[in-house]
Design a protein around this motif. Sequence first.
Motif, mmCIF file in Angstrom:
data_model
loop_
_atom_site.group_PDB
_atom_site.id
_atom_site.type_symbol
_atom_site.label_atom_id
_atom_site.label_comp_id
_atom_site.label_asym_id
_atom_site.label_seq_id
_atom_site.Cartn_x
_atom_site.Cartn_y
_atom_site.Cartn_z
ATOM 1 N N LYS A 144 21.032 20.567 -65.759
ATOM 2 C CA LYS A 144 22.443 20.962 -65.915
ATOM 3 C C LYS A 144 22.681 21.561 -67.301
ATOM 4 C CE LYS A 144 24.305 17.535 -62.693
ATOM 5 N NZ LYS A 144 25.042 16.264 -62.582
ATOM 6 N N LEU A 145 22.096 20.939 -68.321
ATOM 7 C CA LEU A 145 22.230 21.476 -69.674
ATOM 8 C C LEU A 145 21.618 22.872 -69.757
ATOM 9 C CD1 LEU A 145 21.411 18.156 -71.505
ATOM 10 C CD2 LEU A 145 23.453 19.520 -71.972
ATOM 11 N N ARG A 146 20.465 23.013 -69.115
ATOM 12 C CA ARG A 146 19.781 24.309 -69.116
ATOM 13 C C ARG A 146 20.645 25.385 -68.466
ATOM 14 N NH1 ARG A 146 14.322 26.071 -69.326
ATOM 15 N NH2 ARG A 146 14.013 27.892 -68.015
ATOM 16 N N SER A 147 21.278 25.034 -67.379
ATOM 17 C CA SER A 147 22.157 25.988 -66.703
ATOM 18 C C SER A 147 23.276 26.440 -67.639
ATOM 19 C CB SER A 147 22.734 25.345 -65.442
ATOM 20 O OG SER A 147 23.724 26.167 -64.877
ATOM 21 N N SER A 148 23.837 25.508 -68.400
ATOM 22 C CA SER A 148 24.915 25.882 -69.329
ATOM 23 C C SER A 148 24.394 26.774 -70.456
ATOM 24 C CB SER A 148 25.563 24.623 -69.907
ATOM 25 O OG SER A 148 26.334 23.997 -68.914
ATOM 26 N N VAL A 149 23.158 26.548 -70.878
ATOM 27 C CA VAL A 149 22.570 27.409 -71.912
ATOM 28 C C VAL A 149 22.448 28.849 -71.387
ATOM 29 C CG1 VAL A 149 20.463 27.888 -73.230
ATOM 30 C CG2 VAL A 149 21.364 25.543 -73.109
ATOM 31 N N PHE A 150 21.927 28.978 -70.162
ATOM 32 C CA PHE A 150 21.802 30.323 -69.583
ATOM 33 C C PHE A 150 23.184 30.969 -69.437
ATOM 34 C CE2 PHE A 150 17.430 31.261 -67.931
ATOM 35 C CZ PHE A 150 16.799 30.188 -68.520
ATOM 36 N N SER A 260 28.315 25.539 -78.768
ATOM 37 C CA SER A 260 29.702 25.195 -78.461
ATOM 38 C C SER A 260 29.924 25.064 -76.951
ATOM 39 C CB SER A 260 30.672 26.216 -79.069
ATOM 40 O OG SER A 260 30.499 27.472 -78.459
ATOM 41 N N THR A 261 29.203 25.861 -76.163
ATOM 42 C CA THR A 261 29.310 25.750 -74.706
ATOM 43 C C THR A 261 28.804 24.394 -74.221
ATOM 44 O OG1 THR A 261 29.055 28.139 -74.458
ATOM 45 C CG2 THR A 261 28.604 26.789 -72.513
ATOM 46 N N LEU A 262 27.704 23.925 -74.821
ATOM 47 C CA LEU A 262 27.188 22.616 -74.412
ATOM 48 C C LEU A 262 28.210 21.524 -74.724
ATOM 49 C CD1 LEU A 262 23.408 22.682 -75.403
ATOM 50 C CD2 LEU A 262 24.459 23.053 -73.169
ATOM 51 N N LEU A 263 28.882 21.635 -75.862
ATOM 52 C CA LEU A 263 29.902 20.639 -76.197
ATOM 53 C C LEU A 263 31.084 20.726 -75.233
ATOM 54 C CD1 LEU A 263 29.814 20.914 -80.079
ATOM 55 C CD2 LEU A 263 29.058 18.960 -78.712
#
Length: 443
Positions: A144-150, A260-263
């Motif tokens: 899920k974190l990886r998806s947000s990074v992309f 910032s997106t991950l946060l």
Amino acid sequence: MVKTIWIGDVQSGMYDGQVVELKGWVKRTRGSNKIRFVVLRDSTGTIQCVAKRDVLGDEAFESVKAALIESSIIITGTVNVDERSEGGHELVVSSVEIVGSVNPERPFPITESAMAAADGGETEFLLDNRHLYLRTSRMTTMLKLRSSVFGAIHGYFRNLDFIEYQAPNFVAGAVEGGSTLFEVPYFGRTAYLTQSWQLYAEAAMPALERLYTIAPSFRAEKSRTRRHLTEFWHAEMEVAWASNQEIMTHGEGVVRKIASTLLDERTPELESLGRDLDLVARYADSPYPRMRYDEAVETLQGMGVDVEWGQDLDYSKEKVLTQDFDVPHFLTHYPKIAKPFYHRMDPEDEKYVLCHDLLAPEGYGEIIGGGERTWSEEEILKRLDEEGTPHEAYQFYIDTRSYGGVPHGGFGMGVDRVCSWLTGADHIREVIPFPRDSRRVTP
RNA sequence: GCCGAUUUAGCUUAGCUGGUGGAGCGUGGGACUGUUAAUCCCAAGGUCGAGGGUUCGAGCCCCUCAAUCGGCGCCA
């Protein structure tokens, strides 16, 4: 078979007191011969389901007892607020349907002991069973974190009207050193898997001016480190009319946007991994200092590190240099002799090239490499000859300079390395579903 | 390519100066009406990575090989 109700929503209180149908997989069961607790898992969370023999009847209750870990199951029941249940909600079961059962002779192999032994790292057993390990909460969280990074990378570039552009993965020539190319039989000839999108992006630069991609790159490095994969995801960008300084501004911009997106999107996931949110916030909010190579070498020499001017800074030197950094730092203006032919020489001093590396703190090392490209035809031919690189495979590249060459540049970012750093992973393998390294292509 | 380490049940492991391998989880059977990695009782499950050597006797000592893990170089 449409699924409309998600466990995460049930746990958030959307269905309190209602009868719902939940679809998922059995994470764990426990209980007695009269009452059983089934922890049901789906992609959004887990919930405890309470099955009672006197409510369900003997047949249904026995089927619940027989549902081993990772059986798929449809459970209908009433959502009950109950402090005794993890998450504060539980499902009082009224009916059960086993969809996909698990053979007791071949139970789900990933046990608590296997997970505990790995403790965030990855044992050989878990790597061999990666296809099943994906279902565990740790891998689900990472994905899920990886998806947000992309998503953050796409968002950053598309906001600035960059065009997403695709290059071939079969190529004829090297970008980086030739020794790290994967050879592929290609109808009686030899092709290679691409190491970078860059050269083909430079061909499209006069057409699109601002372009980016996220794509796999392949490098046949026998590296056995926590920072290397043979197949990794490479976020690259190329901009016309841009200087090294502007390109660094984009590098800093996209990395801060990812943090910032991950946060914004994944704070619970970061917390569940034990990541220090203050660190991630600092990476999102603070500017990234820029330091010339010469300054880095002097700093290292001042620290008693044996380093000579002109050599590339390897990981052991990067590590010493970055140990006191609290945010990523750019290193710029490397000596020409340490870098490949496409880097543009500094017109103010041709010993240097106009390039940059972005070094992440906490020992994660280089996450971005980029700079200005050599753009005059004359200069690129000279640089190729200096390196002893034959021109044939690069003729298309040379042509881009022959017809209206302009100043331009770009960078490549190791997306998996960024994921690894921002999540605080122990190893780059933890952040990609099926890691590839020199010893493993399965599963 | 170099350096270091590991290999015992499906998984995780204990195994003393060499004297016929124990446990937890998981699985199967049984008990238990509110469990939180439930608990309790019982059972099945091991050519101790492979091959060779030393020895009356090797999981343990020696040699060779293999696989794997960690680190370095190289890079993102």
